[in-house]
Design an enzyme around this catalytic site. Structure first.
Site, PDB file in Angstrom:
ATOM      1  N   ASP A   1       0.780  -1.317   0.128  1.00 38.11           N
ATOM      2  CA  ASP A   1       0.076   0.028  -0.005  1.00 38.11           C
ATOM      3  C   ASP A   1       0.894   1.163   0.019  1.00 38.11           C
ATOM      4  O   ASP A   1       1.988   1.268   0.743  1.00 38.11           O
ATOM      5  CB  ASP A   1      -0.803   0.037   1.233  1.00 38.11           C
ATOM      6  CG  ASP A   1      -2.180   0.980   1.103  1.00 38.11           C
ATOM      7  OD1 ASP A   1      -2.234   1.412   0.077  1.00 38.11           O
ATOM      8  OD2 ASP A   1      -2.589   1.314   2.078  1.00 38.11           O
TER       9      ASP A   1
ATOM     10  N   ASN B   1     -10.542  -2.550  -6.529  1.00 37.07           N
ATOM     11  CA  ASN B   1      -9.654  -1.492  -7.074  1.00 37.07           C
ATOM     12  C   ASN B   1     -10.298  -1.201  -8.712  1.00 37.07           C
ATOM     13  O   ASN B   1      -9.792  -0.227  -9.357  1.00 37.07           O
ATOM     14  CB  ASN B   1      -8.189  -2.030  -7.293  1.00 37.07           C
ATOM     15  CG  ASN B   1      -7.374  -2.210  -6.026  1.00 37.07           C
ATOM     16  OD1 ASN B   1      -6.454  -3.057  -6.081  1.00 37.07           O
ATOM     17  ND2 ASN B   1      -7.741  -1.241  -5.150  1.00 37.07           N
TER      18      ASN B   1
END
Length: 257
Positions: A34, A82
């Site tokens: 991340d 996503n």
């Protein structure tokens, strides 16, 4: 509690490779990679630049995990959520597996690394899916590190699909309700055949699992760091492993120490 899971600064002296190799290693390390977008934003760069740099870190950490004798390295590369990102960013993200595997595949083959993928790959663009399938096929006979990519993966959907399949098998008479155990459920998941992660690393300072391996992480040791993924180094990886080695894993029982 959360401080114990975060990267600590207990030692002024950096952890060394030799030091961690003297202690039991985690067999399976999973990483939620991340912070690519924030890394780019801090540098006034497009988000794609962060994803590109993040891909270089994947190479580096894969090599290092292989050197350390880690058996499985699972990387959360693209989640089912996503797809909600801007189309231009998603299009770029779909090119990354192809770029990564095209250039890195010869080394993976030579270093005995086996590529596996979990997720709904049928929904990936053709060029992405072809690159992934080629890497899986060409490394299928390798017996070293398993490099397990989670692509278009979501744990809740994975569990729901497993439950549906179990229900169908009960209906067909292939299973009895009393046959349904935790190991059986695990065998219906996408990670069937892989040991559960011993250590989960998440970068960027976020403290959550983001729908990643929710069943498999039941007794996994968690380690969070504020470091953004493109800045993550071998030294950070060593710190995570050293923190894991200091933990007392009780699996719901009492301490053996």
């Amino acid at each position: 509690m959360f401080n114990k899971m975060r990267k600590t600064k207990e030692k002024d002296v950096p952890v060394t490779k030799e030091e961690v190799l003297r202690h039991p290693m985690p067999n399976h390390v999973a990483i939620i990679m991340d912070g690519n977008g924030r890394w780019a934003k801090k540098r006034a760069l497009p988000r794609a630049a962060g994803h590109y740099e993040g891909m270089q870190v994947v190479r580096k950490i894969t090599r290092f995990a292989n050197e350390l004798g880690i058996q499985i390295l699972s990387l959360y590369a693209f989640s089912t959520e996503n797809w909600k990102r801007p189309k231009s960013e998603v299009d770029y993200l779909m090119k990354l597996p192809e770029q990564f595997l095209t250039t890195f595949l010869p080394e993976l083959v030579a270093e005995n690394v086996k590529v596996q993928v979990i997720g709904h790959t049928e929904a990936l663009p053709d060029h992405t899916r072809r690159a992934v399938e080629k890497a899986v096929k060409e490394t299928s006979g390798n017996t070293g590190l398993v490099l397990n990519f989670a692509l278009n993966y979501g744990s809740r959907a994975e569990i729901a699909a497993a439950v549906k399949q179990i229900a169908k098998d009960v209906e067909r008479g292939m299973l009895a309700p009393e046959d349904i155990t935790e190991p059986l459920i695990s065998s219906y998941l996408m990670t069937s055949g892989l040991a559960d992660p011993d250590l989960l690393i998440r970068t960027s300072g976020e403290i959550r699992l983001s729908n990643f391996m929710l069943w498999q992480l039941a007794y996994t040791e968690l380690w969070f760091t504020d470091v953004l993924w493109p800045d993550f180094t071998e030294q950070h990886f060593l710190e995570a492993i050293a923190a894991y080695q200091r933990r007392d894993r009780r699996f719901g029982g009492v301490s053996a120490r």
